[in-house]
Design an enzyme around this catalytic site. Structure first.
Site, PDB file in Angstrom:
ATOM      1  N   GLU A 115       0.928  -1.356  -0.116  1.00 29.13           N
ATOM      2  CA  GLU A 115      -0.106   0.070  -0.035  1.00 29.13           C
ATOM      3  C   GLU A 115       0.760   1.097   0.048  1.00 29.13           C
ATOM      4  OE1 GLU A 115      -3.950   1.531   0.046  1.00 29.13           O
ATOM      5  OE2 GLU A 115      -3.049  -0.589  -0.510  1.00 29.13           O
ATOM      6  N   ASP A 127      -7.152   2.961   2.604  1.00 23.04           N
ATOM      7  CA  ASP A 127      -6.959   1.549   3.274  1.00 23.04           C
ATOM      8  C   ASP A 127      -8.136   0.553   3.273  1.00 23.04           C
ATOM      9  OD1 ASP A 127      -4.258   2.690   4.062  1.00 23.04           O
ATOM     10  OD2 ASP A 127      -5.233   3.863   5.263  1.00 23.04           O
TER      11      ASP A 127
END
Length: 495
Positions: A292, A477
């Site tokens: 990420e 997220d």
């Protein structure tokens, strides 16, 4: 019933008589009488938002093969969320002109960087170098009326989202202090080596769409994040994270926090990147790794992430429009001459950059040694999942699931309320900005548009954008976590 029909027939005969006797009379008579209406009742046409929301509920299905254990690391902290304009006013800072800073050294730097991104409605994250000045600002933020404390850090936020699925075991490695440990979901396992005596705090300065400060007006709701976070900045939990995988035996690894090292100086991040690559290489080949990404400003650092085998050695990455364009600029890829996005990022340009990443740093060429086969891109108005053919399944459901959670979480709801969201994606767009390009269109009843370039398949779905978002932090997220939950790795392809 027959009496009503007889009455209607008599009225019609009377009206006909008067019409032939004097054509001007019927209007005078009809204002006193009303003939029964025989027009069918027409239901109002459902909005595009209603059709898309209903289609998602039908089309989003779990994959056949689901993850049972996911290990997440390595950045974790406590987020202090406040009104950005309100806090800066409380700090006695006057509005002025915006100016970006790679590293913040003072309140003045903070103000200028905040205004720079607020005017663009863009998210950003910066390191604040002065520890004492940061602590003073952090105390003011914690005492500011309406300030809220949340689980923070990409890894912890992804772990929290994954933990909403009761059949999934989640391991979280990162600097977990007492306050954060208290706030984490009970389902999350934290190794003893990750626990520390004090928490790391990140300050989240939020602003609303249209909010005004001085001459600056926010183009859309977003946030500016900053911290003086040494533990996460050095990725100090990385080795602990990798060492814990042998015992935990996950079938998916999610890695985040690389962006935190950017503010530590070139000497530190060069050394730590090499160690990160070595640590990643110790993870079993058959376990996919999702990376990420987050906001960065140092092109050399971003280039190192691409060239030092970080991106090529992971299976999947998640990123937004700012990070995607910066990747292209740092690596001199397609549309690198574009200074910034204007309005909704052009689908064709986004598609070109995604393809370039998979071709240059991924495994679109079967003979490539790179592992990267999947990119989950998200922006306010739409999401795209780009995958190399043959590696991932259930991607239409995965991209829709990510868009759905963006809508619900931004509005603070469990399900979509179509009165509180709006469609912002243009109905028509192009699959590329470079020839050959195909004209594509959105079908609300089947809200995933699919196209291919070579052996890369693109799945696009719109986002039903929350009109008045309650909280923007952690949306990326949640989107990536949800997309991974609904994704399936095809077993015949080893990593």
């Amino acid at each position: 019933m027959w009496r009503k029909a007889t009455a209607a027939a008599l009225l019609a005969l009377v009206a006909g008589y008067f019409y032939h006797a004097g054509p001007d009379l019927p209007e005078q008579i009809l204002q006193y009488i009303t003939l029964p209406s025989f027009q069918p009742h027409l239901s109002p046409r459902p909005s595009s938002e209603q059709v898309i929301s209903a289609a998602w509920e039908t089309l989003i299905t779990m994959p056949t093969q689901q993850w049972s254990k996911v290990a997440v690391g390595v950045n974790a902290c406590v987020d202090v969320v406040v009104s950005g304009v309100g806090l800066l006013q409380a700090l006695a800072v006057d509005p002025g002109t915006g100016l970006d800073h790679e590293v913040l050294h003072s309140k003045e730097d903070l103000k200028e960087a905040f205004i720079h991104y607020m005017g663009r409605g863009a998210a950003a994250e910066r390191f604040f170098s002065d520890k004492e000045a940061f602590q003073r600002i952090a105390r003011a933020a914690a005492e500011y009326p309406g300030a809220k404390l949340y689980v923070g850090g990409n890894a912890a936020l992804i772990g929290q989202k994954l933990a909403t699925y009761p059949d999934l075991m989640v391991l979280l490695c990162g600097p977990v202090g007492p306050k954060l440990h208290e706030m984490l979901d009970d389902q999350i396992v934290v190794p003893p080596e990750s626990l520390q005596e004090t928490d790391e705090y990140h300050l989240i300065l939020e602003y609303k769409a249209g909010e005004q400060w001085g001459s600056t007006q926010a183009a859309q709701a977003n946030r500016f994040i900053f911290s003086h976070d040494v533990s996460n900045g050095a990725m100090s939990s990385l080795e602990t994270f990798v060492a814990s995988l042998d015992e935990f035996q996950p079938d998916l690894v999610v890695l985040s926090g690389l962006h935190m090292m950017e503010g530590q100086g070139r000497q530190l991040w060069e050394e730590r990147l090499k160690e990160a690559v070595a640590a990643i290489s110790d993870i079993r080949n058959e376990v996919p790794i999702h990376l990420e990404l987050a906001s960065m400003t140092d092109k050399d650092y971003m280039n190192s992430i691409m060239q030092e085998q970080v991106i090529p050695s992971v299976s999947s990455i998640g990123l937004n429009e700012q990070e995607l364009l910066f990747l292209a600029q740092a690596g001199e890829g397609p549309h690198a001459d574009l200074a910034s996005w204007t309005g909704i990022p052009d689908v064709g340009r986004v598609s070109d950059i995604l393809l370039w990443i998979l071709e240059q740093h991924g495994r679109s060429d079967p003979s490539s040694e790179a592992d990267l086969t999947r990119i989950h891109f998200h922006t306010l108005a739409y999401h795209i999942l780009a995958t190399v053919d043959g590696y991932w399944g259930n991607q239409a459901a995965a991209v829709m699931a990510g868009a759905r959670v963006a809508s619900t979480q931004a509005c603070g709801l469990q399900t979509i309320d179509v009165s509180k969201v709006e469609l912002k994606l243009p109905v028509e767009f192009h699959s590329s900005h470079i020839e050959p390009k195909a004209k594509m269109s959105l079908n609300p009843a089947d809200p995933v548009t699919v196209w291919r370039h070579g052996n890369v398949t693109f799945h696009l779905t719109p986002v039903l954008v929350c009109k008045q978002p309650l909280r923007t932090v952690g949306l990326g997220d949640a989107i990536s976590a949800e997309g991974l939950i609904y994704s399936e790795l095809k077993p015949q392809q080893p990593f």
